[in-house]
Structures are given as C-alpha cells and as structure tokens.
Design a protein around this motif. Structure first.
Motif, PDB file in Angstrom:
ATOM      1  N   TRP A   1     -10.056  43.051  10.891  1.00  0.00           N
ATOM      2  CA  TRP A   1     -10.677  42.621   9.640  1.00  0.00           C
ATOM      3  C   TRP A   1     -11.647  41.488   9.943  1.00  0.00           C
ATOM      4  CZ3 TRP A   1     -12.528  42.925   5.075  1.00  0.00           C
ATOM      5  CH2 TRP A   1     -12.601  41.845   4.205  1.00  0.00           C
ATOM      6  N   TYR A   2     -12.909  41.682   9.546  1.00  0.00           N
ATOM      7  CA  TYR A   2     -13.928  40.649   9.663  1.00  0.00           C
ATOM      8  C   TYR A   2     -14.202  40.131   8.259  1.00  0.00           C
ATOM      9  CZ  TYR A   2     -14.672  42.366  14.402  1.00  0.00           C
ATOM     10  OH  TYR A   2     -14.502  42.744  15.711  1.00  0.00           O
ATOM     11  N   ALA A   3     -13.547  39.023   7.902  1.00  0.00           N
ATOM     12  CA  ALA A   3     -13.621  38.493   6.541  1.00  0.00           C
ATOM     13  C   ALA A   3     -15.033  38.093   6.154  1.00  0.00           C
ATOM     14  CB  ALA A   3     -12.676  37.303   6.390  1.00  0.00           C
ATOM     15  N   ASP A   4     -15.751  37.471   7.069  1.00  0.00           N
ATOM     16  CA  ASP A   4     -17.093  36.982   6.739  1.00  0.00           C
ATOM     17  C   ASP A   4     -18.082  38.112   6.435  1.00  0.00           C
ATOM     18  OD1 ASP A   4     -16.898  37.709   9.447  1.00  0.00           O
ATOM     19  OD2 ASP A   4     -18.518  36.361  10.045  1.00  0.00           O
ATOM     20  N   LYS A   5     -17.853  39.278   7.002  1.00  0.00           N
ATOM     21  CA  LYS A   5     -18.744  40.423   6.774  1.00  0.00           C
ATOM     22  C   LYS A   5     -18.135  41.443   5.810  1.00  0.00           C
ATOM     23  CE  LYS A   5     -21.008  40.228  11.296  1.00  0.00           C
ATOM     24  NZ  LYS A   5     -20.697  38.880  11.624  1.00  0.00           N
ATOM     25  N   ARG A   6     -16.855  41.254   5.449  1.00  0.00           N
ATOM     26  CA  ARG A   6     -16.099  42.197   4.601  1.00  0.00           C
ATOM     27  C   ARG A   6     -16.122  43.598   5.214  1.00  0.00           C
ATOM     28  NH1 ARG A   6     -13.615  40.362   0.765  1.00  0.00           N
ATOM     29  NH2 ARG A   6     -13.410  42.250  -0.468  1.00  0.00           N
ATOM     30  N   VAL A   7     -15.796  43.628   6.509  1.00  0.00           N
ATOM     31  CA  VAL A   7     -15.805  44.869   7.278  1.00  0.00           C
ATOM     32  C   VAL A   7     -14.461  45.049   7.971  1.00  0.00           C
ATOM     33  CG1 VAL A   7     -16.821  46.006   9.312  1.00  0.00           C
ATOM     34  CG2 VAL A   7     -18.300  44.820   7.674  1.00  0.00           C
ATOM     35  N   ILE A   8     -13.966  46.281   7.946  1.00  0.00           N
ATOM     36  CA  ILE A   8     -12.802  46.670   8.735  1.00  0.00           C
ATOM     37  C   ILE A   8     -13.304  47.618   9.812  1.00  0.00           C
ATOM     38  CG2 ILE A   8     -10.653  48.015   8.763  1.00  0.00           C
ATOM     39  CD1 ILE A   8     -10.152  47.008   5.893  1.00  0.00           C
ATOM     40  N   VAL A   9     -12.972  47.308  11.065  1.00  0.00           N
ATOM     41  CA  VAL A   9     -13.300  48.201  12.173  1.00  0.00           C
ATOM     42  C   VAL A   9     -11.994  48.828  12.649  1.00  0.00           C
ATOM     43  CG1 VAL A   9     -14.246  48.402  14.506  1.00  0.00           C
ATOM     44  CG2 VAL A   9     -15.290  46.801  12.866  1.00  0.00           C
ATOM     45  N   LEU A  10     -11.992  50.152  12.716  1.00  0.00           N
ATOM     46  CA  LEU A  10     -10.835  50.902  13.194  1.00  0.00           C
ATOM     47  C   LEU A  10     -11.153  51.507  14.549  1.00  0.00           C
ATOM     48  CD1 LEU A  10      -9.921  52.724   9.868  1.00  0.00           C
ATOM     49  CD2 LEU A  10      -8.805  50.708  10.847  1.00  0.00           C
ATOM     50  N   GLN A  11     -10.174  51.504  15.427  1.00  0.00           N
ATOM     51  CA  GLN A  11     -10.336  52.086  16.758  1.00  0.00           C
ATOM     52  C   GLN A  11     -10.663  53.574  16.633  1.00  0.00           C
ATOM     53  OE1 GLN A  11     -10.290  50.650  19.849  1.00  0.00           O
ATOM     54  NE2 GLN A  11     -10.815  52.671  20.615  1.00  0.00           N
ATOM     55  N   SER A  12     -11.681  54.001  17.321  1.00  0.00           N
ATOM     56  CA  SER A  12     -12.070  55.413  17.320  1.00  0.00           C
ATOM     57  C   SER A  12     -11.002  56.273  17.980  1.00  0.00           C
ATOM     58  CB  SER A  12     -13.381  55.604  18.093  1.00  0.00           C
ATOM     59  OG  SER A  12     -14.421  54.912  17.482  1.00  0.00           O
ATOM     60  N   GLY A  13     -10.870  57.497  17.490  1.00  0.00           N
ATOM     61  CA  GLY A  13     -10.035  58.490  18.144  1.00  0.00           C
ATOM     62  C   GLY A  13      -8.548  58.423  17.846  1.00  0.00           C
ATOM     63  N   MET A  14      -8.141  57.644  16.872  1.00  0.00           N
ATOM     64  CA  MET A  14      -6.717  57.570  16.544  1.00  0.00           C
ATOM     65  C   MET A  14      -6.302  58.772  15.699  1.00  0.00           C
ATOM     66  SD  MET A  14      -5.936  53.547  15.690  1.00  0.00           S
ATOM     67  CE  MET A  14      -6.981  53.450  14.244  1.00  0.00           C
ATOM     68  N   SER A  15      -5.012  59.053  15.700  1.00  0.00           N
ATOM     69  CA  SER A  15      -4.477  60.100  14.831  1.00  0.00           C
ATOM     70  C   SER A  15      -4.635  59.665  13.381  1.00  0.00           C
ATOM     71  CB  SER A  15      -2.990  60.332  15.128  1.00  0.00           C
ATOM     72  OG  SER A  15      -2.233  59.202  14.702  1.00  0.00           O
ATOM     73  N   ILE A  16      -4.505  60.606  12.461  1.00  0.00           N
ATOM     74  CA  ILE A  16      -4.623  60.283  11.041  1.00  0.00           C
ATOM     75  C   ILE A  16      -3.523  59.305  10.626  1.00  0.00           C
ATOM     76  CG2 ILE A  16      -3.288  62.246  10.178  1.00  0.00           C
ATOM     77  CD1 ILE A  16      -6.461  60.835   8.545  1.00  0.00           C
ATOM     78  N   THR A  17      -2.330  59.444  11.188  1.00  0.00           N
ATOM     79  CA  THR A  17      -1.232  58.535  10.859  1.00  0.00           C
ATOM     80  C   THR A  17      -1.552  57.117  11.309  1.00  0.00           C
ATOM     81  OG1 THR A  17       0.422  60.286  10.926  1.00  0.00           O
ATOM     82  CG2 THR A  17       1.220  58.035  11.266  1.00  0.00           C
ATOM     83  N   ARG A  18      -1.985  56.964  12.545  1.00  0.00           N
ATOM     84  CA  ARG A  18      -2.337  55.624  13.051  1.00  0.00           C
ATOM     85  C   ARG A  18      -3.517  55.043  12.279  1.00  0.00           C
ATOM     86  NH1 ARG A  18       0.251  53.835  17.593  1.00  0.00           N
ATOM     87  NH2 ARG A  18       1.236  55.412  18.882  1.00  0.00           N
ATOM     88  N   THR A  19      -4.497  55.879  11.975  1.00  0.00           N
ATOM     89  CA  THR A  19      -5.670  55.409  11.233  1.00  0.00           C
ATOM     90  C   THR A  19      -5.256  54.918   9.853  1.00  0.00           C
ATOM     91  OG1 THR A  19      -7.139  56.906  12.440  1.00  0.00           O
ATOM     92  CG2 THR A  19      -7.921  56.099  10.306  1.00  0.00           C
ATOM     93  N   ARG A  20      -4.453  55.695   9.156  1.00  0.00           N
ATOM     94  CA  ARG A  20      -3.987  55.340   7.817  1.00  0.00           C
ATOM     95  C   ARG A  20      -3.209  54.027   7.830  1.00  0.00           C
ATOM     96  NH1 ARG A  20       0.649  57.974   6.023  1.00  0.00           N
ATOM     97  NH2 ARG A  20       1.092  57.381   3.911  1.00  0.00           N
ATOM     98  N   CYS A  21      -2.306  53.877   8.782  1.00  0.00           N
ATOM     99  CA  CYS A  21      -1.506  52.655   8.875  1.00  0.00           C
ATOM    100  C   CYS A  21      -2.356  51.447   9.259  1.00  0.00           C
ATOM    101  CB  CYS A  21      -0.354  52.845   9.862  1.00  0.00           C
ATOM    102  SG  CYS A  21       0.909  53.995   9.253  1.00  0.00           S
ATOM    103  N   ALA A  22      -3.270  51.638  10.194  1.00  0.00           N
ATOM    104  CA  ALA A  22      -4.145  50.533  10.601  1.00  0.00           C
ATOM    105  C   ALA A  22      -5.052  50.112   9.450  1.00  0.00           C
ATOM    106  CB  ALA A  22      -4.984  50.934  11.818  1.00  0.00           C
ATOM    107  N   LEU A  23      -5.604  51.086   8.733  1.00  0.00           N
ATOM    108  CA  LEU A  23      -6.470  50.768   7.596  1.00  0.00           C
ATOM    109  C   LEU A  23      -5.703  49.977   6.546  1.00  0.00           C
ATOM    110  CD1 LEU A  23      -9.012  50.881   5.905  1.00  0.00           C
ATOM    111  CD2 LEU A  23      -8.352  53.209   5.196  1.00  0.00           C
ATOM    112  N   CYS A  24      -4.520  50.414   6.213  1.00  0.00           N
ATOM    113  CA  CYS A  24      -3.734  49.734   5.191  1.00  0.00           C
ATOM    114  C   CYS A  24      -3.332  48.330   5.659  1.00  0.00           C
ATOM    115  CB  CYS A  24      -2.519  50.572   4.818  1.00  0.00           C
ATOM    116  SG  CYS A  24      -1.928  50.221   3.152  1.00  0.00           S
ATOM    117  N   HIS A  25      -3.013  48.173   6.926  1.00  0.00           N
ATOM    118  CA  HIS A  25      -2.689  46.864   7.493  1.00  0.00           C
ATOM    119  C   HIS A  25      -3.892  45.922   7.368  1.00  0.00           C
ATOM    120  CE1 HIS A  25      -1.046  43.968  10.480  1.00  0.00           C
ATOM    121  NE2 HIS A  25      -2.324  43.859  10.821  1.00  0.00           N
ATOM    122  N   GLU A  26      -5.058  46.419   7.748  1.00  0.00           N
ATOM    123  CA  GLU A  26      -6.271  45.581   7.668  1.00  0.00           C
ATOM    124  C   GLU A  26      -6.626  45.268   6.216  1.00  0.00           C
ATOM    125  OE1 GLU A  26      -7.260  44.083  10.314  1.00  0.00           O
ATOM    126  OE2 GLU A  26      -5.959  45.307  11.572  1.00  0.00           O
TER     127      GLU A  26
END
Length: 146
Positions: free
Chosen positions: A28-53
């Motif tokens: 999470w980059y608060a100053d830019k209001r951007v979430i960067v997610l690691q490329s190539g993750m499974s949908i489960t990992r992506t979903r969990c990482a997004l929600c965490h961020e």
C-alpha cells in the motif's frame, strides 16, 4: 473479487500489478493511493493480498514507520480487516464441519490463504464470541437455533 474491486474504486484507490521485493504479495502506497500486487499470484493469494492492503488503506496506515512494534500491529490489523471481509462465521462453520479443526483444509475450503484463516480464527477466539474459546464450537455458533 468484484466486491473488493468495487470497494477499491469507491475509495479512489488504483490497483497495479508488478514485481515486489522480498517475497511481498502486496504493498500500500498511502501517498499515491495505490496498491501494488505481485504479478502471477493465484486468485486466492491475489484476493487475500488485495483485501489485506485495503485494510492498510481503510485503517489509515501510512506504512512509513520503522518501529517494529507499530509495524507488527499494523500488519495484524490489516490481516484482521481482510479476514473479517473474506470469512464469515457461517462459512467457517461449514468448512469446519467438513474438515474438522484442520486449518489448512479449512483455508482451502474457504478459498483463502492459511494465514488469513489463522487471522480469522485468532480474532474470533480473542474476541471471545459469546464465550467461545474453542474451534470445535464454531459449527454450533453458526447453526440456526432449533
């Protein structure tokens, strides 16, 4: 995943995919209001990482602290934020009815990471839901009263 994307859009947050250092799944980059997610993750990992961020974003974490105690608390809070949005007591109880208290199978059943299932269970126990202190009663707590 769409409900998370709508949450992101309504908060004016941009999601990008890229390469993150050190095995990070998201940032999470608060100053830019951007979430960067690691490329190539499974949908489960992506979903969990997004929600965490999203947890970091919605909880107002700016992620600039170097204090390890504050940082650990922010990570726990973001995990709990995500776990409460991805797992319900009812879905956990159904998964537990199928798999017993074996957390890896419960996580798989719920389509979340093991860390997310652990965060949910620890939060539930810590909150002492209706005095519940054991995973063996999650089924009973989610069952309709007869």
């Amino acid at each position: 995943m769409r409900d998370l994307e709508q949450m992101v859009a309504s908060a004016g947050i941009l999601i990008l995919e890229g390469e993150l250092p050190g095995g990070e799944r998201g940032r999470w980059y608060a100053d830019k209001r951007v979430i960067v997610l690691q490329s190539g993750m499974s949908i489960t990992r992506t979903r969990c990482a997004l929600c965490h961020e999203l947890g970091h974003a919605f909880l107002g974490h700016d992620m600039s602290t170097l204090d390890p105690v504050i940082r650990a608390r922010q990570e726990r809070q973001a995990d709990e934020f995500a776990a409460e949005r991805l797992i319900t007591a009812e879905s956990y109880a159904r998964a537990e009815a199928i798999h017993g208290a074996y957390l890896p199978s419960i996580a798989n059943e719920l389509n979340v990471t093991l860390a997310m299932a652990e965060a949910w269970r620890e939060l539930w126990i810590r909150k002492g839901q209706n005095g519940v202190r054991s995973t063996t009663t999650f089924r009973e707590m989610a069952s309709p009263v007869r």
